[in-house]
Design an enzyme around this catalytic site. Sequence first.
Site: not given
Length: 160
Positions: A31, A66, A90-91, A95, A97, A122, A136
């Site tokens: 993703w 995830f 993760v952007i 919502t 989410h 991480f 980044r």
Amino acid sequence: MASNLKNLSEYSERNTGSVFDKKFGIVVSEWNDEVTGALLEGAIETLKEQGAQKKNIKVHYVPGSFELPLGAQFLAQNKKFDAVICLGCVIQGETRHFDFICDAVAQGICNVGLKYNKPVVFGVLTTDNLQQALDRAGGKHGNKGEAAAITAVKMLGFNN
Ligand code: DLZ
């Protein structure tokens, strides 16, 4: 935790012992692959600069961030890997989410490292927008993939 004030690729040399014989597993989220591809490039280059051998760096892909904890667990439970690096992005969307994914991924990755007693890093960007992520991932705030690689090297040197 003002990472925007710090170039993420800067680090001290403390605990950076030889990793010539160390084996690294890298799990990469597909993703936002424009970002995670740049993180991967930074991580691999940095591991090689630190002395790791190309043949000892194995890359595996998962569909989204995830899935990083399970991907990390598959690798961490395999005795051949000394350290695992998780790379994702993760952007924030409209919502909640984002919150669920970030919490699950951070906790999941932490749990894998504690369970298998080896460094599980991480290397996940959690940003408000794509530009912050690109900044980044080789942009003006460095490359978190490089920082993740250095973290793995340092944690392997922890007991030296
Ligand atoms: C579904 C989803 C969304 C909306 N956003 C992201 C994201 O910004 N970054 C990311 O790595 N993954 C995202 N995903 C996919 C989830 O991580 C996961 O792959 C799916 O929910 C399937 O479990």
